[in-house]
Scaffold this motif. Structure first.
Motif, PDB file in Angstrom:
ATOM      1  N   LEU A  81      -9.479  -3.760  11.558  1.00  0.00           N
ATOM      2  CA  LEU A  81      -8.764  -4.039  10.318  1.00  0.00           C
ATOM      3  C   LEU A  81      -7.423  -3.323  10.184  1.00  0.00           C
ATOM      4  CD1 LEU A  81     -11.858  -3.926   7.956  1.00  0.00           C
ATOM      5  CD2 LEU A  81     -10.437  -5.940   8.408  1.00  0.00           C
ATOM      6  N   LEU A  82      -7.309  -2.133  10.750  1.00  0.00           N
ATOM      7  CA  LEU A  82      -6.067  -1.367  10.599  1.00  0.00           C
ATOM      8  C   LEU A  82      -4.831  -2.153  11.048  1.00  0.00           C
ATOM      9  CD1 LEU A  82      -7.138   2.270  11.522  1.00  0.00           C
ATOM     10  CD2 LEU A  82      -6.299   1.479   9.296  1.00  0.00           C
ATOM     11  N   PRO A  83      -4.846  -2.760  12.238  1.00  0.00           N
ATOM     12  CA  PRO A  83      -3.638  -3.494  12.659  1.00  0.00           C
ATOM     13  C   PRO A  83      -3.303  -4.681  11.747  1.00  0.00           C
ATOM     14  CG  PRO A  83      -5.107  -3.136  14.524  1.00  0.00           C
ATOM     15  CD  PRO A  83      -5.857  -2.740  13.291  1.00  0.00           C
ATOM     16  N   LEU A  84      -4.286  -5.200  11.055  1.00  0.00           N
ATOM     17  CA  LEU A  84      -4.078  -6.368  10.198  1.00  0.00           C
ATOM     18  C   LEU A  84      -3.589  -6.006   8.797  1.00  0.00           C
ATOM     19  CD1 LEU A  84      -7.366  -8.294  11.093  1.00  0.00           C
ATOM     20  CD2 LEU A  84      -5.076  -8.660  12.038  1.00  0.00           C
ATOM     21  N   HIS A  85      -3.983  -4.836   8.297  1.00  0.00           N
ATOM     22  CA  HIS A  85      -3.766  -4.518   6.883  1.00  0.00           C
ATOM     23  C   HIS A  85      -2.968  -3.247   6.599  1.00  0.00           C
ATOM     24  CE1 HIS A  85      -6.519  -7.696   5.626  1.00  0.00           C
ATOM     25  NE2 HIS A  85      -7.326  -7.295   6.590  1.00  0.00           N
ATOM     26  N   LEU A  86      -2.796  -2.397   7.587  1.00  0.00           N
ATOM     27  CA  LEU A  86      -2.181  -1.093   7.342  1.00  0.00           C
ATOM     28  C   LEU A  86      -0.717  -1.219   6.923  1.00  0.00           C
ATOM     29  CD1 LEU A  86      -2.632   2.000   7.465  1.00  0.00           C
ATOM     30  CD2 LEU A  86      -1.736   1.894   9.800  1.00  0.00           C
ATOM     31  N   GLN A  87      -0.375  -0.509   5.842  1.00  0.00           N
ATOM     32  CA  GLN A  87       1.005  -0.459   5.354  1.00  0.00           C
ATOM     33  C   GLN A  87       1.301   0.946   4.854  1.00  0.00           C
ATOM     34  OE1 GLN A  87       1.580  -3.314   2.224  1.00  0.00           O
ATOM     35  NE2 GLN A  87       0.720  -4.985   3.409  1.00  0.00           N
ATOM     36  N   THR A  88       2.573   1.308   4.912  1.00  0.00           N
ATOM     37  CA  THR A  88       2.967   2.561   4.266  1.00  0.00           C
ATOM     38  C   THR A  88       3.002   2.318   2.768  1.00  0.00           C
ATOM     39  OG1 THR A  88       5.315   2.018   4.415  1.00  0.00           O
ATOM     40  CG2 THR A  88       4.383   3.341   6.222  1.00  0.00           C
ATOM     41  N   MET A  89       2.790   3.374   2.011  1.00  0.00           N
ATOM     42  CA  MET A  89       2.907   3.262   0.563  1.00  0.00           C
ATOM     43  C   MET A  89       4.394   3.166   0.218  1.00  0.00           C
ATOM     44  SD  MET A  89      -0.166   3.047  -0.465  1.00  0.00           S
ATOM     45  CE  MET A  89      -0.282   3.409  -2.208  1.00  0.00           C
ATOM     46  N   PRO A  90       4.710   2.508  -0.888  1.00  0.00           N
ATOM     47  CA  PRO A  90       6.114   2.346  -1.268  1.00  0.00           C
ATOM     48  C   PRO A  90       6.845   3.686  -1.349  1.00  0.00           C
ATOM     49  CG  PRO A  90       4.700   1.005  -2.672  1.00  0.00           C
ATOM     50  CD  PRO A  90       3.795   1.880  -1.835  1.00  0.00           C
ATOM     51  N   GLY A  91       8.009   3.736  -0.712  1.00  0.00           N
ATOM     52  CA  GLY A  91       8.860   4.918  -0.766  1.00  0.00           C
ATOM     53  C   GLY A  91       8.567   5.977   0.271  1.00  0.00           C
ATOM     54  N   LEU A  92       7.482   5.825   1.047  1.00  0.00           N
ATOM     55  CA  LEU A  92       7.115   6.867   2.014  1.00  0.00           C
ATOM     56  C   LEU A  92       8.213   7.104   3.047  1.00  0.00           C
ATOM     57  CD1 LEU A  92       5.062   8.888   3.248  1.00  0.00           C
ATOM     58  CD2 LEU A  92       4.371   6.997   4.740  1.00  0.00           C
ATOM     59  N   LEU A  93       8.680   6.051   3.666  1.00  0.00           N
ATOM     60  CA  LEU A  93       9.646   6.224   4.746  1.00  0.00           C
ATOM     61  C   LEU A  93      10.955   6.825   4.225  1.00  0.00           C
ATOM     62  CD1 LEU A  93       8.940   2.977   6.791  1.00  0.00           C
ATOM     63  CD2 LEU A  93       8.023   5.289   7.135  1.00  0.00           C
TER      64      LEU A  93
END
Length: 128
Positions: A81-93
């Motif tokens: 599931l990680l490759p399909l759904h993983l995202q950074t939270m808004p503003g992290l980068l």
């Protein structure tokens, strides 16, 4: 107040949307054993150490299984599931870039296992 000398991040739910992915993996584990992972179980398990949370799941569903067995099944689902759904939270980068610009040391404080942390950081080239 003194100046900021370092920054420590929590991983789950602060840096990445992993709190959205765990329930998907747990539901797949439950479905594979003829059960469903719902809001009530999630509420009982949320915020607890992994092994404690999985024991709550096992007890609630009356499974004859070890924590290690359920963890292994759930880990397999997480890896899918990680490759399909993983995202950074808004503003992290952007926040990380600002911290880099200030040349501040940074770290992650988490109870997550190393393989998981590495799996989450690697797609975004954040392991270093």
């Amino acid at each position: 107040m003194g100046s900021i000398r370092a920054v420590v991040f929590d991983l789950d739910g602060l840096m990445f949307n992993t709190e959205d992915i765990y329930p998907l993996a747990l539901d797949r584990t439950c479905q594979g054993r003829g059960a469903r992972y719902g809001a009530e179980l999630r509420e009982q398990m949320m915020g607890r150490p992994g092994k404690t949370a999985l024991q709550i799941l096992i007890d609630a569903l009356g499974w004859d299984a070890t924590v290690e067995a359920i963890q292994s099944e759930t880990d397999a689902h997480l890896r899918e599931l990680l490759p399909l759904h993983l995202q950074t939270m808004p503003g992290l980068l952007e926040l990380l870039a600002a911290i880099e610009q200030q040349n501040l040391p940074k770290a992650i404080g988490t109870r997550s296992r190393r393989w998981f942390v590495e799996s989450v950081l690697a797609p975004f080239s954040l392991a270093d």
